[in-house]
Design a protein around this motif. Structure first.
Motif, PDB file in Angstrom:
ATOM      1  N   PRO A 161     -17.268 -91.573  19.971  1.00  0.00           N
ATOM      2  CA  PRO A 161     -16.904 -92.611  20.942  1.00  0.00           C
ATOM      3  C   PRO A 161     -17.624 -92.425  22.282  1.00  0.00           C
ATOM      4  CG  PRO A 161     -14.947 -91.697  19.882  1.00  0.00           C
ATOM      5  CD  PRO A 161     -16.091 -90.807  19.510  1.00  0.00           C
ATOM      6  N   TYR A 162     -17.869 -93.533  22.954  1.00  0.00           N
ATOM      7  CA  TYR A 162     -18.538 -93.511  24.252  1.00  0.00           C
ATOM      8  C   TYR A 162     -17.751 -92.681  25.260  1.00  0.00           C
ATOM      9  CZ  TYR A 162     -20.462 -95.377  28.645  1.00  0.00           C
ATOM     10  OH  TYR A 162     -21.019 -95.519  29.894  1.00  0.00           O
ATOM     11  N   GLU A 163     -16.426 -92.770  25.228  1.00  0.00           N
ATOM     12  CA  GLU A 163     -15.608 -92.014  26.177  1.00  0.00           C
ATOM     13  C   GLU A 163     -15.777 -90.510  25.980  1.00  0.00           C
ATOM     14  OE1 GLU A 163     -14.022 -93.214  28.797  1.00  0.00           O
ATOM     15  OE2 GLU A 163     -14.882 -95.137  28.198  1.00  0.00           O
ATOM     16  N   ASP A 164     -15.978 -90.076  24.745  1.00  0.00           N
ATOM     17  CA  ASP A 164     -16.208 -88.652  24.495  1.00  0.00           C
ATOM     18  C   ASP A 164     -17.577 -88.227  25.019  1.00  0.00           C
ATOM     19  OD1 ASP A 164     -13.755 -88.646  23.332  1.00  0.00           O
ATOM     20  OD2 ASP A 164     -14.414 -88.031  21.338  1.00  0.00           O
ATOM     21  N   LEU A 165     -18.558 -89.119  24.911  1.00  0.00           N
ATOM     22  CA  LEU A 165     -19.874 -88.828  25.480  1.00  0.00           C
ATOM     23  C   LEU A 165     -19.769 -88.661  26.995  1.00  0.00           C
ATOM     24  CD1 LEU A 165     -22.162 -91.292  23.493  1.00  0.00           C
ATOM     25  CD2 LEU A 165     -22.279 -88.802  23.424  1.00  0.00           C
ATOM     26  N   LYS A 166     -19.000 -89.532  27.637  1.00  0.00           N
ATOM     27  CA  LYS A 166     -18.837 -89.428  29.087  1.00  0.00           C
ATOM     28  C   LYS A 166     -18.090 -88.151  29.468  1.00  0.00           C
ATOM     29  CE  LYS A 166     -17.122 -93.494  30.202  1.00  0.00           C
ATOM     30  NZ  LYS A 166     -16.689 -94.584  31.125  1.00  0.00           N
ATOM     31  N   ALA A 167     -17.173 -87.701  28.616  1.00  0.00           N
ATOM     32  CA  ALA A 167     -16.488 -86.434  28.879  1.00  0.00           C
ATOM     33  C   ALA A 167     -17.487 -85.278  28.833  1.00  0.00           C
ATOM     34  CB  ALA A 167     -15.369 -86.215  27.862  1.00  0.00           C
ATOM     35  N   ASP A 168     -18.455 -85.357  27.915  1.00  0.00           N
ATOM     36  CA  ASP A 168     -19.507 -84.340  27.850  1.00  0.00           C
ATOM     37  C   ASP A 168     -20.381 -84.382  29.100  1.00  0.00           C
ATOM     38  OD1 ASP A 168     -18.804 -83.208  25.439  1.00  0.00           O
ATOM     39  OD2 ASP A 168     -20.123 -84.485  24.248  1.00  0.00           O
ATOM     40  N   VAL A 169     -20.622 -85.581  29.610  1.00  0.00           N
ATOM     41  CA  VAL A 169     -21.405 -85.734  30.836  1.00  0.00           C
ATOM     42  C   VAL A 169     -20.708 -85.027  31.996  1.00  0.00           C
ATOM     43  CG1 VAL A 169     -22.134 -87.398  32.596  1.00  0.00           C
ATOM     44  CG2 VAL A 169     -22.602 -87.854  30.183  1.00  0.00           C
ATOM     45  N   LYS A 170     -19.410 -85.267  32.156  1.00  0.00           N
ATOM     46  CA  LYS A 170     -18.652 -84.633  33.236  1.00  0.00           C
ATOM     47  C   LYS A 170     -18.657 -83.118  33.091  1.00  0.00           C
ATOM     48  CE  LYS A 170     -14.693 -86.125  34.653  1.00  0.00           C
ATOM     49  NZ  LYS A 170     -14.983 -86.163  36.105  1.00  0.00           N
ATOM     50  N   LEU A 171     -18.452 -82.654  31.869  1.00  0.00           N
ATOM     51  CA  LEU A 171     -18.468 -81.218  31.618  1.00  0.00           C
ATOM     52  C   LEU A 171     -19.796 -80.606  32.044  1.00  0.00           C
ATOM     53  CD1 LEU A 171     -17.784 -78.486  30.256  1.00  0.00           C
ATOM     54  CD2 LEU A 171     -18.475 -79.531  28.081  1.00  0.00           C
ATOM     55  N   SER A 172     -20.897 -81.193  31.588  1.00  0.00           N
ATOM     56  CA  SER A 172     -22.213 -80.602  31.843  1.00  0.00           C
ATOM     57  C   SER A 172     -22.596 -80.658  33.314  1.00  0.00           C
ATOM     58  CB  SER A 172     -23.278 -81.312  30.994  1.00  0.00           C
ATOM     59  OG  SER A 172     -23.032 -81.129  29.615  1.00  0.00           O
ATOM     60  N   LEU A 173     -22.342 -81.784  33.964  1.00  0.00           N
ATOM     61  CA  LEU A 173     -22.756 -81.935  35.358  1.00  0.00           C
ATOM     62  C   LEU A 173     -21.818 -81.212  36.317  1.00  0.00           C
ATOM     63  CD1 LEU A 173     -23.869 -85.688  35.384  1.00  0.00           C
ATOM     64  CD2 LEU A 173     -25.337 -83.666  35.388  1.00  0.00           C
ATOM     65  N   GLU A 174     -20.516 -81.441  36.180  1.00  0.00           N
ATOM     66  CA  GLU A 174     -19.570 -80.791  37.087  1.00  0.00           C
ATOM     67  C   GLU A 174     -19.431 -79.307  36.766  1.00  0.00           C
ATOM     68  OE1 GLU A 174     -15.923 -82.941  36.858  1.00  0.00           O
ATOM     69  OE2 GLU A 174     -16.674 -84.668  38.004  1.00  0.00           O
ATOM     70  N   GLY A 175     -19.392 -78.978  35.479  1.00  0.00           N
ATOM     71  CA  GLY A 175     -19.216 -77.584  35.084  1.00  0.00           C
ATOM     72  C   GLY A 175     -20.385 -76.699  35.460  1.00  0.00           C
ATOM     73  N   SER A 176     -21.585 -77.284  35.525  1.00  0.00           N
ATOM     74  CA  SER A 176     -22.761 -76.511  35.942  1.00  0.00           C
ATOM     75  C   SER A 176     -22.978 -76.596  37.445  1.00  0.00           C
ATOM     76  CB  SER A 176     -24.017 -77.020  35.219  1.00  0.00           C
ATOM     77  OG  SER A 176     -24.410 -78.296  35.711  1.00  0.00           O
TER      78      SER A 176
END
Length: 228
Positions: free
Chosen positions: A125-140
């Motif tokens: 799902p697109y929402e799961d892709l966006k969750a990965d985006v937040k993880l990668s950008l904010e988490g790093s």
């Protein structure tokens, strides 16, 4: 869950969301193989992408960008590694402890974190892709420059061609995850398809290694085009 049970689930050609307790993950992780996944130990949620021929598109985009940089003389493509099975760890803040294996990432020589990450979604799902985006950008904490999302709607019964698909670029601005530019359509192909491209600056591609890896005459604002 036993390793055999996990292996049977992974034979299914679809995106999987599983509950794996933290104490069991280390034992099961080797059986995930070369699949992209995200594991959140605090909740025990494991999200796995089952690789397909379509997923190969992601690696080809990253490879094409790397090759284009060498063709135009911006850098030596051997200085940029393509990572499709390596795990990202060391996320900070609320993302501490999460393990992420992206679909594909570009890592300049001399860097721990990738600069560009490609995420592909078909059944995901697109929402799961966006969750990965937040993880990668904010988490790093912004050490990753850009996330490129490629999302296709799955084929329905009777369909033989993809009906809808798009690409987006996301980045971190003042600590906030934001879309960079407008969404670009992949399917149905627009009239301007032959001219469609993503433009990424050398600053975003090379980051802290810009001075070491950029060829003479190339600066941080110069861009490399990825045609698609």
């Amino acid at each position: 869950m036993t390793p055999d049970e996990l292996s049977k689930i992974l034979l299914l050609d679809e995106y999987q969301v599983l509950g794996i307790p933290q104490e069991d993950f280390a034992r099961l992780e080797p059986h995930i193989g070369n699949r992209a996944y995200t594991y959140r130990p605090a909740t025990g949620e494991l999200r796995i992408k089952v690789p397909s021929q379509i997923h190969g598109t992601v690696s080809s985009w990253a490879s094409d960008l790397r090759q284009e940089g060498e063709v135009v003389g911006a850098f030596d493509c051997r200085d940029l590694s393509l990572i499709s099975e390596g795990s990202l760890q060391g996320f900070m803040g609320e993302y501490e402890g999460i393990i992420k294996v992206p679909d594909c990432a570009i890592v300049p020589r001399g860097r721990f974190w990738p600069t560009l990450v490609f995420e592909f979604g078909y059944t995901e799902p697109y929402e799961d892709l966006k969750a990965d985006v937040k993880l990668s950008l904010e988490g790093s904490a912004g050490k990753i420059s850009k996330i490129i999302i490629i999302k296709l709607d799955p084929l329905r019964d009777g369909e033989t061609e993809i009906q809808k698909g798009f690409v987006e670029i996301w980045h971190l601005v003042d600590g906030q995850v934001k879309k960079h530019g407008r969404r670009k359509s992949l399917f149905p192909p627009p009239r301007s398809h032959a001219e469609q491209k993503l433009e990424l600056s050398l600053r975003d591609i090379l980051r802290s290694q810009l001075d070491n890896l950029a060829n003479e005459g190339w600066g941080k604002e110069d861009t490399i085009a990825l045609h698609f």
